[in-house]
Scaffold this active site. Structure first.
Site, short mmCIF file in Angstrom:
data_model
loop_
_atom_site.label_atom_id
_atom_site.label_comp_id
_atom_site.label_asym_id
_atom_site.label_seq_id
_atom_site.Cartn_x
_atom_site.Cartn_y
_atom_site.Cartn_z
N LYS A 212 40.04 41.67 42.24
CA LYS A 212 39.56 41.22 40.95
C LYS A 212 39.16 39.75 41.01
O LYS A 212 38.39 39.27 40.18
CB LYS A 212 40.66 41.39 39.89
CG LYS A 212 41.08 42.82 39.70
CD LYS A 212 42.32 42.90 38.80
CE LYS A 212 42.81 44.33 38.76
NZ LYS A 212 44.17 44.39 38.15
N GLY A 213 39.72 39.03 41.99
CA GLY A 213 39.59 37.57 42.01
C GLY A 213 38.17 37.05 42.00
O GLY A 213 37.92 35.95 41.50
N PHE B 224 49.02 26.77 46.53
CA PHE B 224 48.65 28.03 45.89
C PHE B 224 47.94 27.72 44.58
O PHE B 224 48.46 26.99 43.74
CB PHE B 224 49.88 28.91 45.64
CG PHE B 224 49.49 30.33 45.33
CD1 PHE B 224 49.24 31.24 46.35
CD2 PHE B 224 49.34 30.75 44.01
CE1 PHE B 224 48.86 32.55 46.07
CE2 PHE B 224 48.95 32.06 43.72
CZ PHE B 224 48.71 32.96 44.76
N ASP C 100 44.70 34.59 40.45
CA ASP C 100 45.87 34.93 39.64
C ASP C 100 47.20 34.69 40.34
O ASP C 100 47.27 34.52 41.55
CB ASP C 100 45.81 36.43 39.29
CG ASP C 100 46.12 37.29 40.51
OD1 ASP C 100 45.44 37.11 41.54
OD2 ASP C 100 47.05 38.12 40.45
N ASP D 36 36.86 35.38 46.44
CA ASP D 36 37.42 34.23 45.74
C ASP D 36 37.97 33.22 46.74
O ASP D 36 37.61 32.05 46.72
CB ASP D 36 38.50 34.67 44.74
CG ASP D 36 39.57 35.58 45.34
OD1 ASP D 36 39.48 35.94 46.53
OD2 ASP D 36 40.52 35.94 44.60
N ASP E 70 42.27 33.16 52.93
CA ASP E 70 43.50 32.48 53.32
C ASP E 70 43.75 32.77 54.80
O ASP E 70 43.27 32.06 55.68
CB ASP E 70 44.63 32.94 52.41
CG ASP E 70 45.93 32.20 52.66
OD1 ASP E 70 45.95 31.30 53.51
OD2 ASP E 70 46.94 32.53 52.00
N ARG F 136 43.82 34.21 35.37
CA ARG F 136 42.43 34.36 35.85
C ARG F 136 41.43 33.71 34.90
O ARG F 136 40.35 33.30 35.30
CB ARG F 136 42.07 35.85 35.98
CG ARG F 136 42.88 36.60 37.03
CD ARG F 136 42.25 37.97 37.27
NE ARG F 136 43.14 38.90 37.94
CZ ARG F 136 43.33 38.96 39.26
NH1 ARG F 136 42.69 38.12 40.05
NH2 ARG F 136 44.15 39.84 39.79
P1 IMP Z 1 44.00 36.68 53.09
O1 IMP Z 1 43.90 38.12 53.49
O2 IMP Z 1 45.24 36.02 53.57
O3 IMP Z 1 42.75 35.88 53.47
O4 IMP Z 1 44.17 36.65 51.52
C1 IMP Z 1 43.11 36.65 50.66
C2 IMP Z 1 43.51 37.10 49.28
O5 IMP Z 1 44.83 36.62 48.93
C3 IMP Z 1 42.57 36.50 48.27
O6 IMP Z 1 41.44 37.30 48.05
C4 IMP Z 1 43.45 36.35 47.05
O7 IMP Z 1 43.46 37.55 46.32
C5 IMP Z 1 44.83 36.11 47.60
N1 IMP Z 1 45.13 34.65 47.64
C6 IMP Z 1 45.24 33.88 48.73
N2 IMP Z 1 45.52 32.61 48.42
C7 IMP Z 1 45.56 32.57 47.06
C8 IMP Z 1 45.80 31.50 46.10
O8 IMP Z 1 45.99 30.32 46.42
N3 IMP Z 1 45.77 31.87 44.79
C9 IMP Z 1 45.55 33.15 44.36
N4 IMP Z 1 45.30 34.17 45.23
C10 IMP Z 1 45.32 33.88 46.56
MG MG Z 2 41.33 38.58 46.17
#
Ligand code: IMP
Ligand code: MG
Length: 182
Positions: free
Chosen positions: A48-49, A157, A164, A105, A108, A170
């Site tokens: 949703k982000g 974060f 969210d 969005d 990470d 959001r």
């Molecule tokens: P990854 O798989 O570790 O790259 O995580 C990506 C997903 O984790 C993003 O699409 C977000 O939904 C969530 N996420 C990672 N960091 C944050 C943050 O700082 N705030 C909110 N959601 C986050």
């Molecule tokens: Mg996301």
């Protein structure tokens, strides 16, 4: 709405103001418009982000884009990604031969995106690039190459502008640090 007057608990220091987001989103839209001149890219938004970012971004792209949505779920606790991903909603169209732009969005660890790229890449798009509003500066080495990045982020974060914690915040118009002590 003014950054300072948003009343939600947990909203910490402003990381990126609404004005700075708008400026950067317009730049990204202009870049995409020029890079894809003469084409009709297929935007694939990761829900949703990515929904607020996409809504603003596509209005800064002067091309006949189409927009599709995907929803993925990764399991783990609220503020760390576990790397285990499931498709909750797939796109409704065939992406073979299309110029795909995946809109995220935040990247990470990059595990969510890596999974998505493998899945979509197997469907033989003509091209596939990624546009992420945020990239964690310490993103894992497994993070895929991002063609378009809005902002690089320190290890804090963040919430707001689509992002969210447990489904909330959001709708915050700016991006803030999540601070449960506020
Ligand atoms: P990854 O798989 O570790 O790259 O995580 C990506 C997903 O984790 C993003 O699409 C977000 O939904 C969530 N996420 C990672 N960091 C944050 C943050 O700082 N705030 C909110 N959601 C986050
Ligand atoms: Mg996301």
């Amino acid at each position: 709405m003014d950054d300072e007057t948003w009343p939600g608990l947990g909203v910490g220091d402003t990381v990126v103001s609404a004005e700075k987001i708008a400026t950067r989103v317009a730049e990204l839209g202009a870049e995409i418009t020029s890079d894809y001149a003469g084409k009709a890219p297929l935007i694939i938004t990761v829900l949703k982000g990515g929904f607020i970012f996409t809504a603003d971004l596509v209005r800064e792209i002067a091309l006949p884009v189409e927009i599709e949505f995907m929803a993925l779920s990764s399991y783990g606790n609220e503020t760390r990604s576990s790397g285990s991903v499931q498709i909750l909603k797939d796109v409704d169209v065939d992406i073979a031969g299309r110029d795909v732009i995946v809109v995220e969005d935040i990247v990470d660890t990059g595990l969510t995106l890596r999974y998505l790229l493998d899945l979509l890449g197997a469907r033989q798009p003509a091209s596939m690039e990624i546009c992420s509003l945020f990239l964690r500066e310490e993103a894992g080495t497994e993070a895929p190459d991002l063609r378009y990045v809005g902002f690089r982020l320190p290890p804090v974060f963040i919430i707001g502008y689509g992002l969210d914690v447990a489904g909330r915040y959001r709708n915050l118009p700016h991006v803030a640090a999540f601070d449960p002590s506020v």
